[in-house]
Motif scaffolding. Structure first.
Motif, PDB file in Angstrom:
ATOM      1  N   ILE A 112      15.044  15.373  -9.419  1.00  0.00           N
ATOM      2  CA  ILE A 112      16.482  15.263  -9.734  1.00  0.00           C
ATOM      3  C   ILE A 112      16.791  16.264 -10.913  1.00  0.00           C
ATOM      4  O   ILE A 112      15.933  16.711 -11.696  1.00  0.00           O
ATOM      5  N   GLN A 133      14.399   5.023  -6.901  1.00  0.00           N
ATOM      6  CA  GLN A 133      15.148   4.381  -7.834  1.00  0.00           C
ATOM      7  C   GLN A 133      14.143   3.301  -8.639  1.00  0.00           C
ATOM      8  O   GLN A 133      14.091   2.852  -9.613  1.00  0.00           O
ATOM      9  N   LEU A 136      12.217   5.105 -11.174  1.00  0.00           N
ATOM     10  CA  LEU A 136      13.320   5.328 -12.480  1.00  0.00           C
ATOM     11  C   LEU A 136      13.364   4.058 -13.229  1.00  0.00           C
ATOM     12  O   LEU A 136      13.529   4.121 -14.493  1.00  0.00           O
ATOM     13  N   TYR A 144      20.205   7.284 -11.295  1.00  0.00           N
ATOM     14  CA  TYR A 144      19.932   8.595 -11.177  1.00  0.00           C
ATOM     15  C   TYR A 144      20.737   9.706 -11.542  1.00  0.00           C
ATOM     16  O   TYR A 144      20.395  10.724 -11.888  1.00  0.00           O
ATOM     17  N   CYS A 150      13.868  15.085 -13.433  1.00  0.00           N
ATOM     18  CA  CYS A 150      13.095  14.159 -13.023  1.00  0.00           C
ATOM     19  C   CYS A 150      11.732  14.860 -12.066  1.00  0.00           C
ATOM     20  O   CYS A 150      12.399  15.527 -11.129  1.00  0.00           O
TER      21      CYS A 150
END
Length: 164
Positions: A112, A133, A136, A144, A150
């Motif tokens: 990301i 997800q 995360l 996100y 990321c």
């Protein structure tokens, strides 16, 4: 009754194979498995059921290649020592950046940037949005689109930097 109390110390401790052969078999098998796993597998930080199954099946399949038909404790100890030696040696060489630092510790993969997913990198790592997800959320991030960067690190963990 004789089987219960009989003890064959010579069979237990005197190798039936050359210890050098056991070391070489263990070394070659270790490197084959290491290269297969490094090239084809780079999972996220936790082991899944399929990862455990793969490792178990690899160990069973590799047992005969590594050990041949050894019978003694000595040969088993040499084989275990060989595997531990190469595991440590690879970590040490990766730390010292000798020979194959990039192979033992690949570069982080960007997943990301500025709230936008890098689908090509996710696809390359066989990671879908649901898995990302979940990772995360484990890092305290609920969306996100709040992420500056990321990365999937060489350890299989993700690192997250939030937008300000």
């Amino acid at each position: 009754m004789d089987k219960i109390y009989s003890l064959h110390l010579q069979e237990m401790f005197v190798p039936s194979l050359s210890l050098l052969e056991v070391f070489i078999r263990g070394t070659i098998t270790y490197w084959i498995i290491y290269l297969f796993l490094r090239v084809f597998r780079r999972g996220t930080g936790q082991l899944s059921i399929s990862d455990l199954l793969l490792i178990t099946m690899i160990s069973d399949a590799a047992q005969n290649a590594m050990a041949g038909t050894y019978n003694s404790i000595t040969e088993g100890a040499v084989l275990i020592g060989t595997l531990v030696f190469w595991d440590y040696a690879i970590d040490w060489m990766g730390y010292k950046k000798i020979l194959f630092g990039k192979l033992s510790r690949p570069a982080p993969i960007l997943l990301i940037r500025n709230g936008r997913l890098h689908h090509a990198n996710m696809e390359k790592e066989l990671m879908d949005l649901t898995e990302l997800q979940g990772l995360l959320r484990e890092n305290g991030v609920d969306d996100y689109r709040k992420v500056k960067t990321c990365y999937l690190e060489s350890t299989g963990n993700i690192s997250v930097v939030l937008l300000e």
